[in-house]
Every structure is written in C-alpha cells, then in structure tokens.
Design a protein around this motif. Structure first.
Motif, PDB file in Angstrom:
ATOM      1  N   LYS A  68      -1.263  -2.293   3.519  1.00  0.00           N
ATOM      2  CA  LYS A  68      -0.700  -1.040   3.013  1.00  0.00           C
ATOM      3  C   LYS A  68       0.762  -1.239   2.618  1.00  0.00           C
ATOM      4  CE  LYS A  68      -2.916   3.097   4.860  1.00  0.00           C
ATOM      5  NZ  LYS A  68      -3.089   3.716   3.563  1.00  0.00           N
ATOM      6  N   GLU A  73       3.175   3.951  -1.418  1.00  0.00           N
ATOM      7  CA  GLU A  73       2.123   4.966  -1.346  1.00  0.00           C
ATOM      8  C   GLU A  73       2.728   6.362  -1.146  1.00  0.00           C
ATOM      9  OE1 GLU A  73      -1.525   3.972   0.191  1.00  0.00           O
ATOM     10  OE2 GLU A  73      -1.310   1.865  -0.404  1.00  0.00           O
ATOM     11  N   GLU A  82      -1.897   7.302  -8.556  1.00  0.00           N
ATOM     12  CA  GLU A  82      -2.776   6.839  -7.480  1.00  0.00           C
ATOM     13  C   GLU A  82      -4.047   6.211  -8.034  1.00  0.00           C
ATOM     14  OE1 GLU A  82      -2.923  10.299  -4.667  1.00  0.00           O
ATOM     15  OE2 GLU A  82      -2.612   8.614  -3.310  1.00  0.00           O
ATOM     16  N   ARG A  89      -7.600  -0.181  -2.922  1.00  0.00           N
ATOM     17  CA  ARG A  89      -7.888   0.576  -1.687  1.00  0.00           C
ATOM     18  C   ARG A  89      -9.345   0.373  -1.281  1.00  0.00           C
ATOM     19  NH1 ARG A  89      -4.651   6.198  -2.984  1.00  0.00           N
ATOM     20  NH2 ARG A  89      -2.639   5.542  -2.150  1.00  0.00           N
ATOM     21  N   ASP A  93     -10.779  -1.246   2.177  1.00  0.00           N
ATOM     22  CA  ASP A  93     -11.702  -0.519   3.056  1.00  0.00           C
ATOM     23  C   ASP A  93     -12.934  -1.351   3.389  1.00  0.00           C
ATOM     24  OD1 ASP A  93     -10.170   1.690   3.141  1.00  0.00           O
ATOM     25  OD2 ASP A  93     -11.319   2.841   1.644  1.00  0.00           O
TER      26      ASP A  93
END
Ligand code: G1P
Length: 293
Positions: A68, A73, A82, A89, A93
C-alpha cells in the motif's frame, strides 16, 4: 497443486542502461504497468497465489509496488484517478508476496536456488518478467499448469527461433510425444547455431518439481561461469522426465529494446485502449495539466 511462482528479479538489466541504472528492469513500464505486474497477473490467472520474488540490491521499488502507498491513496481517495489503481489493488488482494535477496549474481540457477526457502518442498512456477507473454484466452502459465496436472514433471516453455539466434537461449531437443509436447533428451545453454540441438528455444516460463533444488546445488558453473538452470534441468531429464511445451500465444523479449517497443505497441492497442475509463481519464488530465501551466 501449484500455488507458488518464483520471480528471479535480481539482474542488472544492462541492455536498458541508463534507464536501469537506479531503476529495476522489472519496473520498466509497458504502457502504464510495470513488467513484473504482467507476470504476476499471468500467474494469478493460472491459479497461483504465492509470489516469491528474488531481489537484489537497489530493488526496493518492486517491494513498494506490491504494498500500500497510504499517502498516494489518501490523495486520490474518492477521485476518478482511483480507476488507475484498480488492477494493482486486485493483484494485491489475490496474492501474497514474499521476498528474498540474492547477494551475489551467480546465474539463473543460483537465483532459483536462492528462492528455495520461499518455495519449500512443492512444485512451483518460474516467470522471467522480461519475457512478456500474451495469449487472449489462456495465459502461457495457465496452459503449463494444466499440462503439469497431467504429467506431474518439470516443464519448460519453448518456441521456434531462427537458427542464428540460438546463442541467446537455452535450446532443447527431444521426441514429440503429443502435439506441441516434447520429452527432452538434450538441452544446451546458449549454443552457437552449429552446436544447437534444434531451433526450439526456452523462454522464461518454467514449472519445476522441488527435486530441482538439490540438482542445482550439484550443478557446476556452466556457460558464462554461471550456474545454469538449463544444466540442472538436463540432469533431471536424464534421470527422470522433463517436458518442453510449445505454447500458444506470443512472447515479447522485453530485455531487448525492439521487443520492448513491440510489447508496448501491442499492449497499448490490445489492453490499454480497451480500458475506456483510463483512456478518458488520461485525456482529461492532459487537458487539465496544460491549463495549469
Ligand atoms: C535465461 C535462460 C535461458 C532462456 C532465457 C529465456 O537466459 O538461461 O536458457 O532461454 O532465459 O529468456 P537469460 O536471457 O536470462 O540470459
């Protein structure tokens, strides 16, 4: 089943100097995505979720890329920018990332051996990120994982190359046992055309069974004074079975300037342009930047 993918990423990328003087070659962007992210996406598509990255000095940005970035962000939170982080992202995940540092560059075989602690005692995949592989339906690694389920042995991806280029690759020979599948009986690292056993060249996708680690340990330095995975695989082929798979799809040699440009054009046309939101966003940003200056 195969869950882990090893990425040897400690090399210098000298063919791209000066760009790679302080930036890892694996972080070179093809359009707007670093090379290594393409490799990770291919591994995820093949059902793998443990990314084991063998890094070296000066490769911090690879670790940062798969982590991150709170400040960034926070800045773009809730804005349309975004959209540009959706892919990364998703990757973060779906996979976990572990890192180990290779202290000395002693060849691809040595880099793979360095990853042993991260891989453990199970079959695993290897991706060389500067070979960017594309295939619309099923990625190259997914094709190889499907093959592994059937044969349960080490597999290398191969493609035909012009005879005069054999000195750039590991080259195999073997008996074709099925369409596009060969049982390897010989393999030579970067032979001159006259010494090449065929024109089937290994490209940067492997599935390896864990006994390869002991074989690498027993492998003496070969071509270029380096410990070659090709030599360890030949031993495995002589005592057991190693397959070569002529994959479906296209491979770009992003270690060369020409291949990198070809990959960039291909990804721009076939991937980036299809992401309408990103394209629109970029157009808007350019307009805004112009007005700000
Ligand atoms: C490595 C391997 C070689 C293989 C090639 C594929 O070489 O040693 O057998 O054909 O990757 O890209 P490198 O290009 O890292 O010198």
């Amino acid at each position: 089943m195969i869950k882990k993918c090893l990425f040897p990423a400690a090399g210098y990328g000298t063919r791209f100097l000066p760009a790679t003087k302080s930036m890892p070659k694996e972080m070179m962007p093809v359009v707007n995505k670093p090379l290594i992210e393409y490799g990770v996406e291919e591994a995820i598509q093949a059902g793998l979720d443990g990314m084991c990255i063998v890094t070296g000095r000066g490769k911090h940005s690879i670790m940062d890329h798969f982590d991150k970035n709170y400040e960034l962000e926070h800045q773009i939170n809730g804005t349309n920018k975004e959209e540009l982080l959706v892919d990364i992202r998703d990757v973060m995940d779906k996979a976990t990332f572990t890192f180990i540092r290779q202290r000395e560059m002693k060849g691809l075989g040595h880099a793979i051996l360095t990853g042993r602690e991260l891989v453990g005692d199970e079959a695993f995949a290897v991706v060389l990120a500067d070979d960017l592989c594309v295939n619309p339906d099923q990625g190259v690694l997914a094709q190889m994982v499907a093959l592994y389920k059937q044969f349960r042995c080490s597999i290398v991806a191969v493609q035909e190359v012009p005879k005069e280029e054999t000195h750039k690759y590991g080259v195999i020979s073997g008996e074709m046992i099925k369409d596009n599948i060969y049982r390897i009986d010989d393999m030579v690292e970067k032979p001159e055309p006259a010494d090449a056993p065929s024109n089937l060249a290994i490209i940067g996708r492997y599935i390896l069974t864990p006994d390869i680690f002991d074989l690498i340990e027993q492998t003496e330095p070969g071509k270029g004074g380096e410990i070659q995975i090709t030599d360890a695989l030949l031993k495995q082929a002589q005592t057991g079975c190693v397959l070569a798979y002529k994959f479906k799809g296209h491979r770009f040699d992003c270690g060369s300037v020409e291949g990198y440009i070809e990959a960039t054009n291909y990804c721009y046309e076939n991937e980036y342009k299809k992401n309408e939101k990103a394209v629109a966003l970029n157009k808007y940003s350019t307009f805004k930047d112009k007005n700000n200056h």
